[in-house]
Design a protein around this motif. Sequence first.
Motif: not given
Length: 438
Positions: A88-98
Amino acid sequence: MRLSQYFLPVLKETPKEAQIASHRLMLRAGMIQQSSAGIYSWLPLGKRVLDKIATIVREEQDRSGALEILMPTLQPAEIWQESGRYDDYGAEMLRVKDRHDRDMLYGPTNEEQVTDIFRSHVRSYKALPLNLYHIQWKFRDEVRPRFGIMRGREFLMKDAYSFDLDADGARTAYNKMFVSYLKTFERMGLTAIPMEADTGPIGGDMSHEFIILAETGESDVYFHKDWLKADLLAEIDYDADLQPFVDKFTSIYARADEKHDPATCPVDDADLMTLRGIEIGHIFYFGTKYSAAMGAVVSGPDGKNVPVHMGSYGIGVSRLVGGIIEASHDDKGIIWPDSVAPFGVAVVNLKPGDAVCDSASQSLYDQLAAAGCDPLIDDRDERPGAKLAAMDLIGIPWQIVVGPRGMDNGVVEVKRRKTGETREVSTEAALTMVCAKS
């Protein structure tokens, strides 16, 4: 601190990208340097101000009974999936993978993380009330970062999270933060007005923004004129029943509103004021939104498990640097309130190399340092006009100017940056003036 040994890369020209006063002045005063869009390095002068603001925030949080922790900038995606906010948070959240292909995120806020800490350790209502806070960097990937640190992507924030057995206890925690915020901003020389607000992606059904008054603010704010009085918080104690105080200032007495409707406004026209304002804090009560979803429960007095009631409370620490500048500057530069100024007083030696000026400047500096007045000495081999302009630009509250002409007459010039008032006095009188008011 000797300015000849300090890193202060002041700019003579205003950078073209700077659209508002705080951005222009922070760049010109050598406080920050842009790293990438909406992300800045904090240089020595800016870091000193940032730290002083954080100290005031920390002290008032501690006085309210909140306990400081430190949570990570990177959070596991799983806890956000538990709460239902990951998608729900949207594109403002920076998502990464370790490196193990695990989903992570650079935290824009910490409701999930702190709820996970709480549920791992607290089992009984006897551990309540509890309020945990930290001051940590956050990241929100703004689609159009602008205005320098006022709307950047990476920012320093104080966020606190309260845990209570029921709604009544949560309201008590909310009221403490309400008062804490007013005290915090007052200590920074700011007039802050609480205004009812939408809760946004944080959630909940009770929320207030805290708006500081500034001519260059983002929106109009309507409020009772008595908010401009300096004694609103006199005798307010955190251990007292704060509900009457909060009720008074959120109903008739304050009633800040950016969507003003004269037909419903409870403030008489004669008492109504409107100025521009900037949001620098936000508090929320959201009940069991996160605790119910994530299993943060305690056993109540009757032995039954119930989800705790929660609230969250944010202050934009780095945003406050810009907000204070927007509220306090002139065409010469920044005018820092004493409590957050990078240095309390500048000793300006107009003629380095002159034995009398050097000796008087060093003596003043040593005595100011011993008195805890946080001095800076400008001992650079630079033109007098450039030195005085630099001190006005960076906004040091007091200036003591030492020059050959004054030394011949046994006086120095003392300038108060806020008013522009100058006086020629003896070095002893200068020390008394500055240290008595610093």
